[in-house]
Scaffold this motif. Structure first.
Motif, PDB file in Angstrom:
ATOM      1  N   GLY A  12      -2.298  -2.721  12.302  1.00  0.00           N
ATOM      2  CA  GLY A  12      -3.276  -1.968  11.369  1.00  0.00           C
ATOM      3  C   GLY A  12      -2.103  -1.723  10.380  1.00  0.00           C
ATOM      4  N   MET A  13      -1.082  -1.059  10.676  1.00  0.00           N
ATOM      5  CA  MET A  13      -0.475   0.050   9.300  1.00  0.00           C
ATOM      6  C   MET A  13       0.635  -1.303   8.844  1.00  0.00           C
ATOM      7  N   ASP A  14       0.824  -2.062   9.173  1.00  0.00           N
ATOM      8  CA  ASP A  14       1.471  -2.964   7.837  1.00  0.00           C
ATOM      9  C   ASP A  14       1.182  -2.706   6.736  1.00  0.00           C
ATOM     10  N   THR A  15       2.046  -2.734   5.561  1.00  0.00           N
ATOM     11  CA  THR A  15       1.642  -2.309   4.155  1.00  0.00           C
ATOM     12  C   THR A  15       2.654  -3.386   3.325  1.00  0.00           C
ATOM     13  N   ASP A  16       2.700  -3.307   2.605  1.00  0.00           N
ATOM     14  CA  ASP A  16       3.443  -3.540   0.762  1.00  0.00           C
ATOM     15  C   ASP A  16       4.788  -1.983   0.601  1.00  0.00           C
ATOM     16  N   LEU A  17       3.927  -1.532   0.812  1.00  0.00           N
ATOM     17  CA  LEU A  17       4.349  -0.488  -0.182  1.00  0.00           C
ATOM     18  C   LEU A  17       3.930   0.677   1.261  1.00  0.00           C
ATOM     19  N   ILE A  18       5.429   1.777   1.607  1.00  0.00           N
ATOM     20  CA  ILE A  18       5.057   3.297   1.424  1.00  0.00           C
ATOM     21  C   ILE A  18       5.168   4.231   0.695  1.00  0.00           C
ATOM     22  N   ALA A  34      -1.710  -0.960  -5.791  1.00  0.00           N
ATOM     23  CA  ALA A  34      -3.365  -1.006  -4.989  1.00  0.00           C
ATOM     24  C   ALA A  34      -4.049  -1.574  -5.515  1.00  0.00           C
ATOM     25  N   GLN A  35      -4.333  -1.702  -7.244  1.00  0.00           N
ATOM     26  CA  GLN A  35      -5.291  -2.272  -8.266  1.00  0.00           C
ATOM     27  C   GLN A  35      -4.492  -3.691  -8.814  1.00  0.00           C
ATOM     28  N   ALA A  36      -3.116  -3.452  -8.767  1.00  0.00           N
ATOM     29  CA  ALA A  36      -1.969  -4.775  -9.199  1.00  0.00           C
ATOM     30  C   ALA A  36      -2.312  -5.873  -7.599  1.00  0.00           C
ATOM     31  N   GLY A  37      -2.980  -5.684  -6.603  1.00  0.00           N
ATOM     32  CA  GLY A  37      -3.309  -5.943  -5.076  1.00  0.00           C
ATOM     33  C   GLY A  37      -1.872  -5.832  -4.622  1.00  0.00           C
ATOM     34  N   PHE A  38      -1.189  -5.248  -4.425  1.00  0.00           N
ATOM     35  CA  PHE A  38      -0.008  -4.413  -3.123  1.00  0.00           C
ATOM     36  C   PHE A  38      -0.899  -3.461  -2.439  1.00  0.00           C
ATOM     37  N   ARG A  39      -0.950  -4.048  -0.806  1.00  0.00           N
ATOM     38  CA  ARG A  39      -1.517  -3.681   0.338  1.00  0.00           C
ATOM     39  C   ARG A  39      -0.154  -1.456   0.249  1.00  0.00           C
ATOM     40  N   VAL A  40      -0.955  -0.299   0.073  1.00  0.00           N
ATOM     41  CA  VAL A  40      -0.160   0.826   0.034  1.00  0.00           C
ATOM     42  C   VAL A  40      -0.771   1.279   1.176  1.00  0.00           C
ATOM     43  N   THR A  41       0.359   2.378   1.685  1.00  0.00           N
ATOM     44  CA  THR A  41       0.484   2.821   2.713  1.00  0.00           C
ATOM     45  C   THR A  41       0.710   4.500   2.333  1.00  0.00           C
ATOM     46  N   ILE A  42      -0.156   5.372   1.379  1.00  0.00           N
ATOM     47  CA  ILE A  42       0.073   6.859   1.426  1.00  0.00           C
ATOM     48  C   ILE A  42      -0.067   8.155   2.327  1.00  0.00           C
ATOM     49  N   ILE A  43       1.125   8.784   2.632  1.00  0.00           N
ATOM     50  CA  ILE A  43       1.030   9.571   3.743  1.00  0.00           C
ATOM     51  C   ILE A  43       1.466  10.682   3.270  1.00  0.00           C
ATOM     52  N   ALA A 130     -10.141  13.438  -9.134  1.00  0.00           N
ATOM     53  CA  ALA A 130     -10.358  12.498  -8.909  1.00  0.00           C
ATOM     54  C   ALA A 130      -8.836  11.284  -8.650  1.00  0.00           C
ATOM     55  N   PHE A 131      -8.577  11.955  -8.140  1.00  0.00           N
ATOM     56  CA  PHE A 131      -7.094  10.875  -7.448  1.00  0.00           C
ATOM     57  C   PHE A 131      -7.204  10.902  -5.586  1.00  0.00           C
ATOM     58  N   LEU A 132      -8.266  11.966  -4.890  1.00  0.00           N
ATOM     59  CA  LEU A 132      -8.389  11.851  -4.207  1.00  0.00           C
ATOM     60  C   LEU A 132      -9.511  10.539  -3.911  1.00  0.00           C
ATOM     61  N   ASP A 133     -10.721  10.648  -4.736  1.00  0.00           N
ATOM     62  CA  ASP A 133     -12.204   9.954  -4.687  1.00  0.00           C
ATOM     63  C   ASP A 133     -11.743   9.264  -4.819  1.00  0.00           C
ATOM     64  N   ALA A 134     -10.625   8.224  -6.291  1.00  0.00           N
ATOM     65  CA  ALA A 134     -10.277   6.998  -6.404  1.00  0.00           C
ATOM     66  C   ALA A 134      -9.693   6.199  -5.302  1.00  0.00           C
ATOM     67  N   MET A 135      -8.663   7.155  -4.552  1.00  0.00           N
ATOM     68  CA  MET A 135      -8.089   6.544  -3.876  1.00  0.00           C
ATOM     69  C   MET A 135      -9.114   6.131  -1.977  1.00  0.00           C
ATOM     70  N   ALA A 136      -9.826   6.947  -2.202  1.00  0.00           N
ATOM     71  CA  ALA A 136     -11.270   6.694  -1.327  1.00  0.00           C
ATOM     72  C   ALA A 136     -11.888   5.310  -1.453  1.00  0.00           C
ATOM     73  N   ALA A 137     -11.605   5.042  -3.031  1.00  0.00           N
ATOM     74  CA  ALA A 137     -12.772   4.478  -2.881  1.00  0.00           C
ATOM     75  C   ALA A 137     -11.758   3.030  -3.053  1.00  0.00           C
ATOM     76  N   THR A 138     -10.639   2.978  -3.653  1.00  0.00           N
ATOM     77  CA  THR A 138     -10.121   1.210  -3.675  1.00  0.00           C
ATOM     78  C   THR A 138      -9.651   0.648  -2.457  1.00  0.00           C
ATOM     79  N   PRO A 139      -9.904  -0.432  -2.393  1.00  0.00           N
ATOM     80  CA  PRO A 139      -9.572  -1.191  -1.087  1.00  0.00           C
ATOM     81  C   PRO A 139      -8.109  -1.267  -1.319  1.00  0.00           C
ATOM     82  N   GLY A 140      -7.393  -1.742  -0.074  1.00  0.00           N
ATOM     83  CA  GLY A 140      -5.546  -1.884  -0.352  1.00  0.00           C
ATOM     84  C   GLY A 140      -5.287  -0.743   0.020  1.00  0.00           C
ATOM     85  N   ILE A 141      -5.835   0.988  -0.025  1.00  0.00           N
ATOM     86  CA  ILE A 141      -5.216   1.557   0.042  1.00  0.00           C
ATOM     87  C   ILE A 141      -5.049   2.646   1.260  1.00  0.00           C
ATOM     88  N   THR A 142      -4.800   2.874   1.785  1.00  0.00           N
ATOM     89  CA  THR A 142      -4.785   3.798   3.490  1.00  0.00           C
ATOM     90  C   THR A 142      -4.080   5.004   3.313  1.00  0.00           C
TER      91      THR A 142
END
Ligand SMILES: Cc1cc2nc3c(=O)[nH]c(=O)nc-3n(C[C@H](O)[C@H](O)[C@H](O)COP(=O)(O)OP(=O)(O)OC[C@H]3O[C@@H](n4cnc5c(N)ncnc54)[C@H](O)[C@@H]3O)c2cc1C
Length: 415
Positions: A12-18, A34-43, A130-142
């Motif tokens: 489940g961790m495989d992603t386009d951008l780390i 993520a809004q452009a359709g990439f799967r993103v994992t931010i750490i 604002a960044f934290l809320d938006a990331m939590a609400a955006t599909p495609g961001i882990t």
């Protein structure tokens, strides 16, 4: 550098951008991509509740108009608009404590720009939320909080990072937005250049009796610049750069002594002042990565270029990296190219490296020229400020620069 053992892929961790680093530039990039359709994992290494704490960081950022457009483009401007103070004018003066500003002054007025205010002052606590809320609400961001990246590895098909927990995340491209001491850059073999300024910025917010009318002030004092930046209401953010020993003494003072030290430098033009919160300190230096990319690795924000806050441009430059990289990746994918490939990354580096090297050189020179009391240099800089102030074309050019409207603007910053 490369991890010798093959890395297992965590379910489940495989992603386009780390993206390593969840400060400010990392989340902006996560949202844009993520809004452009990439799967993103931010750490990020810090626990989420630290980041959510309003007392986490005392900074307020002068966000250029171009950065505001980016934040609007990725959907978070509406959340911070009520807390953002438009910057309508900037006044720059040469001063000595107790003497008030010199008669030589640079005055920038947004009325001379058709695009509107040159920028907005936004407090870290509102931007981060604002960044934290938006990331939590955006599909495609882990979003992985409280996870430290300790190793990384790249090969022809992808990149992977190992967390302190032992977990591994794999993706096509690894992005370092992990700040001035970027481990991502070090592990990729990217060297840095730079130096300390023996200056520390003391940052706090003050309330004042009189309205600021949206005017930002920069006083050049012998120990370093003092910026008074308008916040919403009758409040201003102070960024007081001083020699480190003096800054340490300022931080150690109680509130009353600190205000007594601040008043002669601040002046009385806003009436009586009082502190509205804690004081913070940030050591200042220059830290520039010698390359912004390596195999399957790209750097953004302070990981690529940490500059002196004298021009309030560090985050603005980082957000420009974000907008440029998001566009380069989107275009590469549209052409069916490898998003972590050499050609793709070269396009990003070519777009951003010259700009940021110029910014680093300019802030370094300004700081050296202005943070001293040498009568010769003082005469020279006062003459220079007077000359720019008397030339409307030059003034306008400086304002467009401060608003982030010059150069090859990424689409997200064109509005
Ligand atoms: C006093 C001051 C005033 C400023 N004012 C302005 C201004 O008015 N306008 C402006 O444009 N800029 C300003 N700046 C610059 C701006 O603050 C920075 O450019 C910006 O904060 C950099 O953000 P970043 O996301 O690139 O890096 P950072 O905020 O440093 O974030 C890096 C993140 O990476 C994480 N990290 C690091 N290593 C790891 C790891 N191994 N694993 C996981 N996570 C990791 C850290 O936890 C951190 O959260 C100012 C700077 C200072 C010091």
């Amino acid at each position: 550098m490369d991890n010798p053992v093959p890395l297992p892929i965590l379910q489940g961790m495989d992603t386009d951008l780390i993206i390593v680093g969840g400060g400010l530039n990392g989340p902006a990039l996560a949202l844009a991509t993520a809004q452009a359709g990439f799967r993103v994992t931010i750490i990020d290494a810090l626990p989420l509740d630290t980041r959510e704490d309003p007392a986490f960081d005392g900074r307020s950022y002068a966000l250029a108009l171009a950065s505001k457009r980016l934040l609007a483009g990725i959907g978070i401007w509406d959340q911070i608009a009520d807390h953002a103070q438009p910057m309508l004018e900037i006044k720059v003066t040469d001063g000595r404590a107790g003497e008030g500003p010199s008669p030589w002054m640079l005055h920038f007025d947004h009325a001379e720009l058709e695009e509107g205010p040159m920028g907005y002052l936004v407090e870290d606590r509102h931007l981060r939320r604002a960044f934290l809320d938006a990331m939590a609400a955006t599909p495609g961001i882990t979003h992985l909080s409280e996870q430290m990246v300790t190793a990384q590895s790249v090969d022809a098909s992808g990149a992977s990072v190992t967390l302190a927990s032992g977990d591994v995340v794999t993706g096509h491209l690894l992005i370092g937005s992990d700040g001035r001491q970027s481990g991502t850059a070090t592990r990729a073999g990217i060297k840095r250049m730079g130096w300390g300024y023996d200056q520390t910025a003391v940052v706090c917010a003050v309330e004042h009796a009189l309205p600021h009318h949206g005017i930002a002030h920069q006083f050049f004092m012998p120990g370093g610049p003092l910026a008074i930046l308008p916040l919403t209401g009758n409040r201003s953010s102070i960024v007081w750069s001083e020699e480190t020993a003096r800054a340490k003494a300022l931080i150690a003072m109680d509130d009353a002594d600190f205000l007594d030290a601040l008043r002669p430098a601040f002046g009385s033009f806003l009436g009586e002042i009082s502190l509205t919160g804690a004081r913070f300190s940030y050591p200042l230096g220059l830290s520039l990565a010698q390359a912004f990319v390596a195999d399957r690795v790209a750097l953004v924000g302070d990981a690529a270029h940490g500059v002196h806050p004298i021009a309030g441009q560090g985050l603005n430059a980082g957000l420009r990296d974000v907008a440029a990289l998001a566009q380069v990746l989107q275009e590469a994918r549209g052409r069916g190219e490898d998003i972590g490939g050499t050609q793709t990354l070269a396009r990003y580096q070519q777009w951003r490296r010259f700009d940021t090297a110029t910014l680093a050189a300019a802030t370094d020179t300004f700081n050296k020229l202005f943070s001293n009391d040498n009568p010769l240099l003082r005469g020279l800089r006062d003459f220079g400020m007077g000359a720019i102030n008397a030339a409307p074309g030059l003034r306008r050019r400086f304002m467009r620069e401060a608003a982030g409207l010059t150069g090859d603007l990424p689409k997200l910053m064109r509005g």
